[in-house]
Design an enzyme around this catalytic site. Structure first.
Site, mmCIF file in Angstrom:
data_model
loop_
_atom_site.group_PDB
_atom_site.id
_atom_site.type_symbol
_atom_site.label_atom_id
_atom_site.label_comp_id
_atom_site.label_asym_id
_atom_site.label_seq_id
_atom_site.Cartn_x
_atom_site.Cartn_y
_atom_site.Cartn_z
ATOM 1 N N SER A 20 -13.279 10.124 -27.991
ATOM 2 C CA SER A 20 -13.800 9.184 -28.537
ATOM 3 C C SER A 20 -14.462 9.743 -30.034
ATOM 4 C CB SER A 20 -15.019 10.170 -27.983
ATOM 5 O OG SER A 20 -17.178 10.203 -28.119
ATOM 6 N N ARG A 53 -16.948 8.543 -31.585
ATOM 7 C CA ARG A 53 -18.003 9.308 -31.583
ATOM 8 C C ARG A 53 -18.557 10.594 -31.582
ATOM 9 N NH1 ARG A 53 -22.218 6.865 -26.725
ATOM 10 N NH2 ARG A 53 -23.632 7.622 -28.495
ATOM 11 N N GLN A 62 -4.725 -4.259 -25.682
ATOM 12 C CA GLN A 62 -3.751 -5.338 -24.499
ATOM 13 C C GLN A 62 -3.342 -4.281 -23.057
ATOM 14 O OE1 GLN A 62 0.211 -6.094 -26.127
ATOM 15 N NE2 GLN A 62 -1.766 -8.396 -27.811
ATOM 16 N N THR A 79 1.086 -1.240 0.410
ATOM 17 C CA THR A 79 -0.476 -0.387 0.036
ATOM 18 C C THR A 79 0.554 1.454 -0.231
ATOM 19 O OG1 THR A 79 -0.980 -0.283 2.306
ATOM 20 C CG2 THR A 79 -2.501 -0.496 0.554
ATOM 21 N N GLU A 113 -10.651 7.987 -22.834
ATOM 22 C CA GLU A 113 -10.090 7.315 -24.682
ATOM 23 C C GLU A 113 -10.665 8.587 -25.221
ATOM 24 O OE1 GLU A 113 -10.466 4.191 -26.002
ATOM 25 O OE2 GLU A 113 -9.308 4.535 -27.610
ATOM 26 N N ARG A 160 4.209 -6.640 -18.629
ATOM 27 C CA ARG A 160 3.913 -5.635 -20.226
ATOM 28 C C ARG A 160 5.959 -5.310 -20.442
ATOM 29 N NH1 ARG A 160 -0.513 -8.478 -22.422
ATOM 30 N NH2 ARG A 160 -2.028 -7.667 -21.151
ATOM 31 N N ARG A 185 -6.763 -4.223 -20.329
ATOM 32 C CA ARG A 185 -6.552 -5.145 -20.139
ATOM 33 C C ARG A 185 -5.972 -4.800 -18.368
ATOM 34 N NH1 ARG A 185 -8.893 -9.630 -21.931
ATOM 35 N NH2 ARG A 185 -8.668 -10.140 -19.661
ATOM 36 N N HIS A 186 -6.335 -3.986 -17.803
ATOM 37 C CA HIS A 186 -5.316 -3.426 -16.719
ATOM 38 C C HIS A 186 -6.023 -2.512 -15.936
ATOM 39 C CE1 HIS A 186 -1.487 -5.021 -17.507
ATOM 40 N NE2 HIS A 186 -1.443 -5.192 -18.392
HETATM 41 C C1 LIG Z 1 2.289 -12.059 -22.089
HETATM 42 C C2 LIG Z 1 -0.131 -11.989 -22.369
HETATM 43 C C3 LIG Z 1 -0.716 -12.762 -22.725
HETATM 44 C C4 LIG Z 1 -1.948 -12.746 -22.333
HETATM 45 N N1 LIG Z 1 -3.112 -13.440 -23.061
HETATM 46 C C5 LIG Z 1 -3.871 -12.901 -22.676
HETATM 47 C C6 LIG Z 1 -5.359 -14.625 -24.224
HETATM 48 O O1 LIG Z 1 -4.482 -14.115 -24.785
HETATM 49 N N2 LIG Z 1 -6.438 -13.049 -23.856
HETATM 50 C C7 LIG Z 1 -7.391 -12.527 -22.744
HETATM 51 O O2 LIG Z 1 -7.811 -12.438 -22.764
HETATM 52 N N3 LIG Z 1 -5.841 -11.699 -22.039
HETATM 53 C C8 LIG Z 1 -4.633 -12.293 -21.915
HETATM 54 N N4 LIG Z 1 -3.620 -11.592 -20.992
HETATM 55 C C9 LIG Z 1 -4.231 -10.800 -20.309
HETATM 56 C C10 LIG Z 1 -4.269 -11.025 -18.759
HETATM 57 O O3 LIG Z 1 -4.525 -12.019 -18.392
HETATM 58 C C11 LIG Z 1 -4.742 -9.907 -17.864
HETATM 59 O O4 LIG Z 1 -6.094 -9.811 -17.844
HETATM 60 C C12 LIG Z 1 -3.800 -8.394 -18.111
HETATM 61 O O5 LIG Z 1 -1.947 -9.123 -17.908
HETATM 62 C C13 LIG Z 1 -4.065 -7.604 -16.300
HETATM 63 O O6 LIG Z 1 -3.602 -8.210 -15.579
HETATM 64 P P1 LIG Z 1 -4.564 -8.274 -14.021
HETATM 65 O O7 LIG Z 1 -5.200 -8.076 -14.008
HETATM 66 O O8 LIG Z 1 -3.739 -8.407 -13.146
HETATM 67 O O9 LIG Z 1 -4.314 -6.527 -14.190
HETATM 68 P P2 LIG Z 1 -4.816 -5.590 -13.386
HETATM 69 O O10 LIG Z 1 -6.061 -5.421 -14.358
HETATM 70 O O11 LIG Z 1 -3.987 -3.759 -13.750
HETATM 71 O O12 LIG Z 1 -5.686 -6.064 -11.884
HETATM 72 C C14 LIG Z 1 -4.555 -6.275 -11.022
HETATM 73 C C15 LIG Z 1 -4.824 -6.781 -10.268
HETATM 74 O O13 LIG Z 1 -5.732 -6.245 -9.095
HETATM 75 C C16 LIG Z 1 -6.507 -7.464 -8.760
HETATM 76 N N5 LIG Z 1 -8.116 -6.869 -9.729
HETATM 77 C C17 LIG Z 1 -8.409 -6.381 -11.006
HETATM 78 N N6 LIG Z 1 -10.012 -6.411 -10.576
HETATM 79 C C18 LIG Z 1 -10.188 -7.924 -10.393
HETATM 80 C C19 LIG Z 1 -11.205 -8.919 -10.249
HETATM 81 N N7 LIG Z 1 -12.229 -8.213 -10.843
HETATM 82 N N8 LIG Z 1 -11.050 -10.076 -9.361
HETATM 83 C C20 LIG Z 1 -10.139 -10.262 -8.788
HETATM 84 N N9 LIG Z 1 -8.863 -9.280 -8.640
HETATM 85 C C21 LIG Z 1 -9.170 -7.928 -9.264
HETATM 86 C C22 LIG Z 1 -5.951 -8.554 -9.654
HETATM 87 O O14 LIG Z 1 -5.238 -8.957 -8.492
HETATM 88 C C23 LIG Z 1 -5.127 -7.769 -10.372
HETATM 89 O O15 LIG Z 1 -3.272 -8.703 -10.446
HETATM 90 C C24 LIG Z 1 -2.137 -11.689 -21.785
HETATM 91 C C25 LIG Z 1 -1.149 -10.434 -21.051
HETATM 92 C C26 LIG Z 1 -0.297 -11.263 -20.424
HETATM 93 C C27 LIG Z 1 0.926 -10.092 -19.877
#
Ligand SMILES: Cc1cc2nc3c(=O)[nH]c(=O)nc-3n(C[C@H](O)[C@H](O)[C@H](O)COP(=O)(O)OP(=O)(O)OC[C@H]3O[C@@H](n4cnc5c(N)ncnc54)[C@H](O)[C@@H]3O)c2cc1C
Length: 309
Positions: free
Chosen positions: A110, A112, A97, A77, A108, A207, A100-101
């Site tokens: 827009s 639209r 990609q 923390t 972003e 990443r 997804r974090h």
């Molecule tokens: C090399 C590589 C290949 C990948 N290939 C694919 C693929 O083929 N298909 C695909 O769909 N994705 C793919 N991903 C995406 C991957 O599955 C993760 O979604 C992405 O890396 C985000 O990681 P994260 O969830 O740890 O990060 P963040 O979303 O930033 O979350 C950080 C942390 O917060 C916690 N957290 C956040 N949200 C939640 C939640 N809702 N529930 C529980 N804990 C949570 C978790 O501890 C998580 O580790 C790939 C990623 C990498 C790096």
């Protein structure tokens, strides 16, 4: 004016980082990363940690030692007390990609509301390579130049045709939110991306990794360079313990013990139950055994176990 509730310190700022605010750092053909703002620095991590550890810790550990301790022991923390805001211009296929974090806040451009600019990513010829035989998600060997160039010619033509169709649609009155459907993944988008240091380091660990797509890695590397300016001590600890660190699973430890007892790597893997061959006897290209041998190789070559920027 009442008494301050906590020991106050001047608002943290890093002169080197302040000089970088607003500067565009180019990535790929039309992209960039800009550090828009930051809140906190190494001192903010220390300040937060000392609240929980109480007075007197200064004599036990200096600030650098404390940050390294926190990172090593996943006391996370205090790292959330530091925030970064970036402006990032990136192709849609990279954005898909990075979005997804989930712990980052994103605003972003827009498509639209505004017209998409005519900018698409056209990778240089050396980046258009063969599908990797080992990593199903990655690139491998170079292609014959003609094959790489043929792909680039197609990408260039299709992108231009797509943009011409987009303009025709807009001119004929199609709504921007519908017209954009013709634009391919190589087109650029732009967003503000705000995230705290703890989650940013998690993002970088995923990443910057060689398994991540090369283009996304280049954005991560540019972001990492800026993070290092704002929080040099935290970044150094992250490099040491996370990026360059090596974890050994239970079976890998068994294999390492066998190696230390004089067995060959192959015998050590067999003893530990780390498979190196398929049922038909062919060598495996990936899997736990192969990854263990890769770790050994990294140790032998002294190349560290992770990327540096
Ligand atoms: C090399 C590589 C290949 C990948 N290939 C694919 C693929 O083929 N298909 C695909 O769909 N994705 C793919 N991903 C995406 C991957 O599955 C993760 O979604 C992405 O890396 C985000 O990681 P994260 O969830 O740890 O990060 P963040 O979303 O930033 O979350 C950080 C942390 O917060 C916690 N957290 C956040 N949200 C939640 C939640 N809702 N529930 C529980 N804990 C949570 C978790 O501890 C998580 O580790 C790939 C990623 C990498 C790096």
């Amino acid at each position: 004016m009442g008494e301050p509730a906590a020991p106050m310190m001047p608002r943290p700022s890093v002169p080197e980082a302040d000089r970088l605010l607003g500067v565009k750092h180019p990535v790929l053909s039309h992209g960039y990363v800009v550090l828009v703002d930051y809140m906190g620095n190494d001192a903010a991590i220390v300040q937060a940690a000392r609240v929980s550890y109480g007075a007197g810790t200064r004599s036990v550990r200096d600030d650098r030692g404390l940050i390294r301790y926190l990172l090593r022991h996943r006391h996370t923390t205090p790292f959330e007390m530091v925030e970064f805001k970036f402006l990032i211009r990136l192709p849609i296929y990279v954005a898909r990609q990075i979005i997804r974090h989930r712990t980052a806040s994103v605003n972003e451009h827009s498509a639209r509301y505004s017209v998409m600019p005519d900018e698409f990513d056209l990778p240089p010829v050396e980046d258009v390579r063969r599908q990797s035989a080992r990593n199903r998600q990655g690139r491998g060997e170079a292609l014959p130049v003609e094959a790489s160039e043929a792909f680039r010619t197609d990408l260039d033509r299709i992108s231009r045709e797509a943009y011409a169709a987009y303009e025709r649609a807009l001119e004929s009155g199609v709504a921007r939110e519908t017209a954009r459907l013709v634009l391919p993944l190589a087109y650029y988008t732009e967003w503000y991306w705000k995230v705290d240091l703890h989650n940013l380091l998690h993002f970088l660990s995923l990443r910057l990794d060689p398994h991540a797509q090369e283009e996304t890695r280049r954005y991560a590397a540019e972001i990492a360079r800026l993070v290092r300016v704002v929080c040099p001590v935290a970044y150094e600890a992250f490099e040491e313990f996370t990026l360059q660190g090596l974890t050994l699973a239970r079976r890998e430890q068994v294999a390492l013990q066998a190696l230390l007892a004089g067995r060959t790597p192959e015998a050590a893997c067999a003893e530990a139950g780390l498979p190196l061959t398929r049922e038909d006897g062919r060598p495996m290209q990936s899997g736990e055994g192969v990854e263990f041998l890769e770790k050994l190789e990294r140790l032998r070559s002294g190349s560290g176990s992770g990327p540096t920027v």
